[in-house]
Design an enzyme around this catalytic site. Structure first.
Site, PDB file in Angstrom:
ATOM      1  N   TYR A 145      59.126  18.593  67.982  1.00 58.89           N
ATOM      2  CA  TYR A 145      60.091  19.420  67.913  1.00 58.89           C
ATOM      3  C   TYR A 145      60.281  20.566  68.793  1.00 58.89           C
ATOM      4  O   TYR A 145      61.413  21.237  68.847  1.00 58.89           O
ATOM      5  CB  TYR A 145      59.849  20.079  66.420  1.00 58.89           C
ATOM      6  CG  TYR A 145      59.943  19.153  65.147  1.00 58.89           C
ATOM      7  CD1 TYR A 145      60.590  17.722  65.388  1.00 58.89           C
ATOM      8  CD2 TYR A 145      59.238  19.432  64.108  1.00 58.89           C
ATOM      9  CE1 TYR A 145      60.575  17.084  64.263  1.00 58.89           C
ATOM     10  CE2 TYR A 145      59.267  18.449  63.189  1.00 58.89           C
ATOM     11  CZ  TYR A 145      60.090  17.460  63.207  1.00 58.89           C
ATOM     12  OH  TYR A 145      60.004  16.652  61.995  1.00 58.89           O
ATOM     13  N   LYS A 195      49.359   7.717  66.002  1.00 59.06           N
ATOM     14  CA  LYS A 195      49.918   6.406  66.361  1.00 59.06           C
ATOM     15  C   LYS A 195      49.289   6.030  67.973  1.00 59.06           C
ATOM     16  O   LYS A 195      50.035   5.763  69.089  1.00 59.06           O
ATOM     17  CB  LYS A 195      51.565   6.213  66.603  1.00 59.06           C
ATOM     18  CG  LYS A 195      52.360   4.937  66.654  1.00 59.06           C
ATOM     19  CD  LYS A 195      51.842   4.162  65.544  1.00 59.06           C
ATOM     20  CE  LYS A 195      52.716   2.919  65.700  1.00 59.06           C
ATOM     21  NZ  LYS A 195      52.648   1.639  64.757  1.00 59.06           N
ATOM     22  N   ASP A 227      52.342   4.386  60.279  1.00 59.92           N
ATOM     23  CA  ASP A 227      53.124   3.592  59.478  1.00 59.92           C
ATOM     24  C   ASP A 227      52.376   3.076  58.306  1.00 59.92           C
ATOM     25  O   ASP A 227      52.662   2.832  57.235  1.00 59.92           O
ATOM     26  CB  ASP A 227      53.713   2.328  60.501  1.00 59.92           C
ATOM     27  CG  ASP A 227      52.587   1.588  61.532  1.00 59.92           C
ATOM     28  OD1 ASP A 227      51.354   2.442  61.655  1.00 59.92           O
ATOM     29  OD2 ASP A 227      52.838   0.770  62.206  1.00 59.92           O
ATOM     30  N   ASP A 251      55.554  16.537  58.893  1.00 57.64           N
ATOM     31  CA  ASP A 251      56.807  16.530  58.217  1.00 57.64           C
ATOM     32  C   ASP A 251      56.994  15.432  57.184  1.00 57.64           C
ATOM     33  O   ASP A 251      57.487  15.653  56.275  1.00 57.64           O
ATOM     34  CB  ASP A 251      57.857  16.686  59.263  1.00 57.64           C
ATOM     35  CG  ASP A 251      59.351  17.304  58.819  1.00 57.64           C
ATOM     36  OD1 ASP A 251      59.299  17.660  57.615  1.00 57.64           O
ATOM     37  OD2 ASP A 251      60.024  17.538  59.735  1.00 57.64           O
ATOM     38  N   ASP A 255      56.334  15.405  52.605  1.00 56.28           N
ATOM     39  CA  ASP A 255      57.466  15.104  51.721  1.00 56.28           C
ATOM     40  C   ASP A 255      57.299  13.956  50.807  1.00 56.28           C
ATOM     41  O   ASP A 255      57.486  13.916  49.447  1.00 56.28           O
ATOM     42  CB  ASP A 255      58.690  14.966  52.491  1.00 56.28           C
ATOM     43  CG  ASP A 255      59.343  16.263  52.856  1.00 56.28           C
ATOM     44  OD1 ASP A 255      58.808  17.369  52.378  1.00 56.28           O
ATOM     45  OD2 ASP A 255      60.407  16.202  53.484  1.00 56.28           O
TER      46      ASP A 255
END
Length: 363
Positions: A145, A195, A227, A251, A255
């Protein structure tokens, strides 16, 4: 406990003021039961500050927060201010600058399925029956970001856009320590999400997390690819205690954790800096459609107070007392409208009164 503490209270917009009132009732009960010396000061923020001061984050609000040990934040935003330029709207003009000003680099989002609320969980009944209690620890200031370079260039079929995932050693070390320290107050397990089979930033992340883990021999560490983690949260969320995540992965997963609880009205959030100063807020929004009706669920705001007591005031006993009071209320079938499903519902005020009373009684 003899130290004097001061909390900056920023109720904000929508349901913010009414749920904040309930959190302050509970704070009164905590003060009395634990003989804590805690004072509060109220400041405008968000749309309320725009209306009263012409800007979403007035200097007086920032100064008040600087003089406090922590900030208890309500919620900001609503259709009334959506016509304003984006950087002057309540969310972007208040919350993001506060995070930047106080260098809040870590975000803590608990996600718990409470006994008696299994029917609200969208997962299969046999999975929900196992329950879960997860803390998602997300790095807030690094990663894709904010990494440079980023942008767009070229034209036609060669037009492209690009972002850069960058993490420094110090950023990974400090967020990892937050996760391990949190696990020590919980069930002593950290699952670090990366990852590392593809990304160089994740390889560094995993190496440094392994190094930090040696400082915490009492905490179990596991690594999981992002994943797989998204699948495992659906398959068996009870396997997780603390999730340690980069900005992007956190992020996404925070959620997902919120969704599987089934009620945003139950979810608090904490954002911390390196000195332990924090901003504490409900994970949900300002819900202007139900504001002023005395029907909003105040539990997320009250749990935000519990996080404040635990992480900024080091008052874990008081935080646990609040959490036990909420557990008892829910176990007794006490529900606000969002959780009632046709059964009798209590008002915002009544839920606050009940939880404050249970804290005072020491349930």
């Amino acid at each position: 406990m003899s130290k004097n503490y001061h909390i900056a209270v920023l109720p904000g917009d929508g349901i913010g003021p009414e749920v904040m009132t309930q959190a302050l009732k509970v704070l009164d009960a905590v003060r009395n039961r634990f003989a804590m010396r805690i004072t509060t000061s109220h400041y405008d923020v968000g749309g309320a500050a725009i209306d009263n001061h012409g800007q979403p984050l007035p200097p007086a609000t920032v100064e008040g927060c600087e003089q406090a040990d922590a900030v208890l934040f309500g919620s900001v935003g609503g259709p009334k201010w959506e016509h304003l330029p984006p950087d002057q709207q309540p969310e972007r003009g208040a919350l993001l600058p506060l995070r930047k000003h106080f260098k809040l680099f870590s975000n803590l989002r608990p996600a718990k399925l409470y006994q008696g609320l299994e029917a609200f969980c969208p997962l299969r009944a046999d999975i929900a029956a196992n329950g879960f209690d997860i803390l998602c620890v997300r790095e807030l200031t690094g990663g894709i970001y904010f990494g440079q370079p980023k942008g767009r260039e070229g034209s036609g079929q060669y037009e492209k856009a690009f972002d850069t995932e960058v993490y420094h050693r110090f950023e990974i070390e400090r967020i990892a320590r937050i996760a391990f320290e949190s696990a020590r107050k919980r069930r002593h397990k950290v699952t670090s999400i990366d990852k590392a089979n593809v990304l160089q930033s994740s390889i560094l992340w995993r190496e440094i997390v392994n190094e930090i883990a040696t400082e915490y021999p009492d905490v179990e560490l596991a690594h999981m690819y992002i994943d797989n983690a998204t699948m495992q949260l659906i398959k068996d969320p009870s396997q997780f205690d603390v999730l340690l995540c980069s900005n992007l992965f956190g992020d996404i997963l925070s959620d997902e954790c919120a969704m599987i609880t089934g009620s945003m009205g139950m979810l608090p959030s904490a954002s911390l800096n390196e000195q332990g100063f924090g901003l504490y807020e409900p994970a949900g929004g300002s819900a202007p459609d139900i504001a002023g009706k005395n029907i909003a669920n105040p539990i997320a705001q009250i749990l935000s107070l519990a996080l404040l007591l635990r992480y900024s005031l080091d008052a874990d006993d008081a935080a646990c007392a609040i959490e036990r009071a909420i557990n008892r209320a829910l176990e007794e079938g006490i529900r606000t409208g969002d959780l009632a499903r046709g059964a009798a519902a209590v008002s915002t005020d009544e839920m606050g009164d009940i939880i404050a009373r249970y804290v005072a009684e020491g349930v």
